[in-house]
Write a protein that holds these residues in place. Structure first.
Motif, PDB file in Angstrom:
ATOM      1  N   GLU A  27     -15.273 -14.179 -14.125  1.00  0.00           N
ATOM      2  CA  GLU A  27     -16.381 -13.210 -14.262  1.00  0.00           C
ATOM      3  C   GLU A  27     -16.699 -12.471 -12.965  1.00  0.00           C
ATOM      4  OE1 GLU A  27     -18.727 -15.482 -17.907  1.00  0.00           O
ATOM      5  OE2 GLU A  27     -19.626 -15.451 -15.912  1.00  0.00           O
ATOM      6  N   THR A  28     -16.420 -13.106 -11.825  1.00  0.00           N
ATOM      7  CA  THR A  28     -16.860 -12.517 -10.555  1.00  0.00           C
ATOM      8  C   THR A  28     -15.707 -12.145  -9.622  1.00  0.00           C
ATOM      9  OG1 THR A  28     -16.949 -14.659  -9.452  1.00  0.00           O
ATOM     10  CG2 THR A  28     -18.966 -13.929 -10.608  1.00  0.00           C
ATOM     11  N   GLY A  29     -14.527 -12.715  -9.840  1.00  0.00           N
ATOM     12  CA  GLY A  29     -13.410 -12.496  -8.918  1.00  0.00           C
ATOM     13  C   GLY A  29     -13.457 -13.395  -7.697  1.00  0.00           C
ATOM     14  N   ILE A  30     -14.440 -14.332  -7.644  1.00  0.00           N
ATOM     15  CA  ILE A  30     -14.531 -15.206  -6.466  1.00  0.00           C
ATOM     16  C   ILE A  30     -13.343 -16.166  -6.437  1.00  0.00           C
ATOM     17  CG2 ILE A  30     -15.867 -17.065  -5.371  1.00  0.00           C
ATOM     18  CD1 ILE A  30     -18.409 -15.758  -6.498  1.00  0.00           C
ATOM     19  N   ASP A  31     -12.711 -16.255  -5.262  1.00  0.00           N
ATOM     20  CA  ASP A  31     -11.687 -17.278  -5.033  1.00  0.00           C
ATOM     21  C   ASP A  31     -11.840 -17.779  -3.593  1.00  0.00           C
ATOM     22  OD1 ASP A  31     -10.625 -15.300  -3.432  1.00  0.00           O
ATOM     23  OD2 ASP A  31      -8.886 -14.912  -4.704  1.00  0.00           O
ATOM     24  N   PHE A 109     -26.907 -12.254   5.149  1.00  0.00           N
ATOM     25  CA  PHE A 109     -25.996 -12.752   4.114  1.00  0.00           C
ATOM     26  C   PHE A 109     -25.809 -11.691   3.029  1.00  0.00           C
ATOM     27  CE2 PHE A 109     -24.746 -15.241   0.407  1.00  0.00           C
ATOM     28  CZ  PHE A 109     -23.737 -16.020   0.955  1.00  0.00           C
ATOM     29  N   GLU A 110     -26.896 -11.050   2.647  1.00  0.00           N
ATOM     30  CA  GLU A 110     -26.804  -9.999   1.625  1.00  0.00           C
ATOM     31  C   GLU A 110     -25.907  -8.859   2.127  1.00  0.00           C
ATOM     32  OE1 GLU A 110     -30.562  -8.457   0.299  1.00  0.00           O
ATOM     33  OE2 GLU A 110     -29.621  -7.354  -1.351  1.00  0.00           O
ATOM     34  N   GLU A 115     -20.568  -6.228   1.880  1.00  0.00           N
ATOM     35  CA  GLU A 115     -19.433  -5.608   2.579  1.00  0.00           C
ATOM     36  C   GLU A 115     -18.084  -6.243   2.206  1.00  0.00           C
ATOM     37  OE1 GLU A 115     -22.389  -4.505   6.265  1.00  0.00           O
ATOM     38  OE2 GLU A 115     -20.895  -6.065   6.556  1.00  0.00           O
ATOM     39  N   VAL A 116     -18.129  -7.510   1.800  1.00  0.00           N
ATOM     40  CA  VAL A 116     -16.875  -8.248   1.621  1.00  0.00           C
ATOM     41  C   VAL A 116     -16.535  -8.514   0.156  1.00  0.00           C
ATOM     42  CG1 VAL A 116     -15.923 -10.577   2.021  1.00  0.00           C
ATOM     43  CG2 VAL A 116     -16.945  -9.329   3.912  1.00  0.00           C
ATOM     44  N   CYS A 117     -17.557  -8.461  -0.716  1.00  0.00           N
ATOM     45  CA  CYS A 117     -17.348  -8.896  -2.112  1.00  0.00           C
ATOM     46  C   CYS A 117     -17.641  -7.762  -3.086  1.00  0.00           C
ATOM     47  CB  CYS A 117     -18.315 -10.033  -2.463  1.00  0.00           C
ATOM     48  SG  CYS A 117     -18.299 -11.383  -1.303  1.00  0.00           S
ATOM     49  N   PRO A 118     -16.973  -7.789  -4.254  1.00  0.00           N
ATOM     50  CA  PRO A 118     -17.394  -6.872  -5.317  1.00  0.00           C
ATOM     51  C   PRO A 118     -18.795  -7.263  -5.820  1.00  0.00           C
ATOM     52  CG  PRO A 118     -15.574  -8.297  -6.042  1.00  0.00           C
ATOM     53  CD  PRO A 118     -15.823  -8.616  -4.605  1.00  0.00           C
ATOM     54  N   PRO A 119     -19.507  -6.332  -6.489  1.00  0.00           N
ATOM     55  CA  PRO A 119     -20.922  -6.574  -6.802  1.00  0.00           C
ATOM     56  C   PRO A 119     -21.210  -7.864  -7.577  1.00  0.00           C
ATOM     57  CG  PRO A 119     -20.369  -4.273  -7.185  1.00  0.00           C
ATOM     58  CD  PRO A 119     -19.088  -4.962  -6.819  1.00  0.00           C
ATOM     59  N   ALA A 121     -19.610 -10.664  -7.597  1.00  0.00           N
ATOM     60  CA  ALA A 121     -19.427 -11.810  -6.708  1.00  0.00           C
ATOM     61  C   ALA A 121     -20.584 -11.891  -5.715  1.00  0.00           C
ATOM     62  CB  ALA A 121     -18.095 -11.693  -5.974  1.00  0.00           C
ATOM     63  N   ALA A 122     -20.957 -10.738  -5.139  1.00  0.00           N
ATOM     64  CA  ALA A 122     -22.060 -10.726  -4.179  1.00  0.00           C
ATOM     65  C   ALA A 122     -23.329 -11.252  -4.842  1.00  0.00           C
ATOM     66  CB  ALA A 122     -22.280  -9.310  -3.643  1.00  0.00           C
ATOM     67  N   ALA A 123     -23.585 -10.834  -6.085  1.00  0.00           N
ATOM     68  CA  ALA A 123     -24.797 -11.278  -6.795  1.00  0.00           C
ATOM     69  C   ALA A 123     -24.767 -12.788  -7.018  1.00  0.00           C
ATOM     70  CB  ALA A 123     -24.918 -10.545  -8.134  1.00  0.00           C
ATOM     71  N   HIS A 124     -23.603 -13.323  -7.332  1.00  0.00           N
ATOM     72  CA  HIS A 124     -23.448 -14.769  -7.576  1.00  0.00           C
ATOM     73  C   HIS A 124     -23.762 -15.559  -6.293  1.00  0.00           C
ATOM     74  CE1 HIS A 124     -21.693 -18.243  -9.715  1.00  0.00           C
ATOM     75  NE2 HIS A 124     -21.125 -18.559  -8.567  1.00  0.00           N
ATOM     76  N   PHE A 125     -23.194 -15.127  -5.167  1.00  0.00           N
ATOM     77  CA  PHE A 125     -23.470 -15.805  -3.896  1.00  0.00           C
ATOM     78  C   PHE A 125     -24.952 -15.689  -3.534  1.00  0.00           C
ATOM     79  CE2 PHE A 125     -18.862 -14.858  -2.926  1.00  0.00           C
ATOM     80  CZ  PHE A 125     -18.456 -16.180  -2.779  1.00  0.00           C
ATOM     81  N   LEU A 126     -25.480 -14.484  -3.689  1.00  0.00           N
ATOM     82  CA  LEU A 126     -26.835 -14.229  -3.211  1.00  0.00           C
ATOM     83  C   LEU A 126     -27.881 -15.001  -4.005  1.00  0.00           C
ATOM     84  CD1 LEU A 126     -28.014 -12.578  -0.953  1.00  0.00           C
ATOM     85  CD2 LEU A 126     -28.381 -10.716  -2.574  1.00  0.00           C
ATOM     86  N   GLU A 127     -27.674 -15.090  -5.302  1.00  0.00           N
ATOM     87  CA  GLU A 127     -28.627 -15.821  -6.135  1.00  0.00           C
ATOM     88  C   GLU A 127     -28.710 -17.277  -5.667  1.00  0.00           C
ATOM     89  OE1 GLU A 127     -29.948 -18.089  -9.632  1.00  0.00           O
ATOM     90  OE2 GLU A 127     -27.812 -17.936  -9.197  1.00  0.00           O
ATOM     91  N   ARG A 128     -27.565 -17.856  -5.353  1.00  0.00           N
ATOM     92  CA  ARG A 128     -27.544 -19.243  -4.887  1.00  0.00           C
ATOM     93  C   ARG A 128     -28.118 -19.358  -3.476  1.00  0.00           C
ATOM     94  NH1 ARG A 128     -24.851 -18.407  -8.960  1.00  0.00           N
ATOM     95  NH2 ARG A 128     -24.273 -20.056 -10.424  1.00  0.00           N
ATOM     96  N   ALA A 129     -27.764 -18.417  -2.623  1.00  0.00           N
ATOM     97  CA  ALA A 129     -28.285 -18.456  -1.246  1.00  0.00           C
ATOM     98  C   ALA A 129     -29.811 -18.397  -1.251  1.00  0.00           C
ATOM     99  CB  ALA A 129     -27.715 -17.292  -0.440  1.00  0.00           C
ATOM    100  N   ARG A 130     -30.379 -17.555  -2.105  1.00  0.00           N
ATOM    101  CA  ARG A 130     -31.849 -17.421  -2.143  1.00  0.00           C
ATOM    102  C   ARG A 130     -32.498 -18.735  -2.566  1.00  0.00           C
ATOM    103  NH1 ARG A 130     -31.399 -11.725  -4.522  1.00  0.00           N
ATOM    104  NH2 ARG A 130     -31.606 -10.447  -2.651  1.00  0.00           N
ATOM    105  N   ARG A 131     -31.939 -19.353  -3.590  1.00  0.00           N
ATOM    106  CA  ARG A 131     -32.537 -20.601  -4.078  1.00  0.00           C
ATOM    107  C   ARG A 131     -32.438 -21.698  -3.029  1.00  0.00           C
ATOM    108  NH1 ARG A 131     -29.928 -22.811  -8.353  1.00  0.00           N
ATOM    109  NH2 ARG A 131     -28.632 -21.056  -8.968  1.00  0.00           N
ATOM    110  N   ILE A 132     -31.275 -21.790  -2.375  1.00  0.00           N
ATOM    111  CA  ILE A 132     -31.096 -22.854  -1.382  1.00  0.00           C
ATOM    112  C   ILE A 132     -31.975 -22.584  -0.159  1.00  0.00           C
ATOM    113  CG2 ILE A 132     -29.441 -23.999   0.144  1.00  0.00           C
ATOM    114  CD1 ILE A 132     -27.303 -23.287  -2.084  1.00  0.00           C
ATOM    115  N   ALA A 133     -32.073 -21.310   0.248  1.00  0.00           N
ATOM    116  CA  ALA A 133     -32.927 -20.971   1.394  1.00  0.00           C
ATOM    117  C   ALA A 133     -34.376 -21.348   1.099  1.00  0.00           C
ATOM    118  CB  ALA A 133     -32.825 -19.479   1.721  1.00  0.00           C
ATOM    119  N   ALA A 134     -34.848 -21.074  -0.120  1.00  0.00           N
ATOM    120  CA  ALA A 134     -36.237 -21.406  -0.470  1.00  0.00           C
ATOM    121  C   ALA A 134     -36.441 -22.918  -0.411  1.00  0.00           C
ATOM    122  CB  ALA A 134     -36.574 -20.864  -1.859  1.00  0.00           C
ATOM    123  N   SER A 135     -35.450 -23.667  -0.882  1.00  0.00           N
ATOM    124  CA  SER A 135     -35.544 -25.118  -0.871  1.00  0.00           C
ATOM    125  C   SER A 135     -35.543 -25.647   0.575  1.00  0.00           C
ATOM    126  CB  SER A 135     -34.367 -25.671  -1.675  1.00  0.00           C
ATOM    127  OG  SER A 135     -34.300 -27.052  -1.560  1.00  0.00           O
TER     128      SER A 135
END
Ligand code: HEM
Length: 162
Positions: A27-31, A109-110, A115-119, A121-135
């Protein structure tokens, strides 16, 4: 403190993990190569940042092991590979950081992900980064005996202040 779950270990064991991993990849192209590029690009920005750079420079002399650990971390978080086995919470509870640092970290990070990921993939990383940063911010506050209310941010006491 609620547990910070980052081991890529959702219900159902290794087969379920492999399924989830394949779905995210499709779904994201992440590898793994994209994760490696993102981590290196992001920490390049962090090291040059006037706020965050010194926090890292005070603790990391040899960057390659840290970068490898962060690739394992993001592989676990984004692709459920279970490759990371560390404990980020106590590490960040001991750092001199508050909301300002977490906001800057997420901002960089955003930018790096964009700059490095298609949209997708970037959204997938960012959603997780936000949750972990809040925690991590909640845990950081708690280490100073501060229980944040929902939505409240952690501010380090001013040096010499009340
Ligand atoms: C306030 C912003 C942040 C700062 C200044 C910061 C700084 C650091 C530093 C200096 C280390 C290395 C500690 C050491 O090896 O002695 C570290 C490790 C780590 N950071 Fe952060 N960090 C921040 C936010 C985050 C966020 C938001 C995440 C996750 C989304 C994260 C994930 C990690 C992980 C997984 C490690 C490795 C912990 C281990 O296994 O040893 N950090 N961080």
């Amino acid at each position: 403190m609620s547990e910070l779950k980052v081991r890529g270990d959702p219900e159902g064991g290794p087969e379920r993990r492999a399924q989830l991993s394949a779905r995210v990849a499709a779904e994201t192209g992440i590898d793994e190569a994209m994760i490696d590029r993102l981590v290196r690009h992001f920490y390049g920005k962090v090291r040059g940042d006037p706020l965050l750079g010194p926090v890292f420079a005070a603790r990391i002399a040899d960057w390659e092991p840290h970068l490898r650990r962060m690739v394992d971390f993001w592989s676990s978080v984004a692709l459920y590979t279970g490759r990371y086995h560390g404990q980020p919470m106590p590490v960040h509870q001991a750092l001199p950081v508050d909301a300002v640092h977490f906001d800057r970290w997420l901002h960089l990070f955003e930018a790096a992900a964009g700059e490095v990921c298609p949209p997708a993939a970037a959204a997938h990383f960012l959603e997780r980064a936000r949750r972990i940063a809040a925690s991590l911010e909640l845990g950081r506050a708690m280490a100073d005996g501060v229980m944040l209310r929902p939505g409240e941010r952690y501010r380090l006491p001013e040096p010499g202040g009340a």
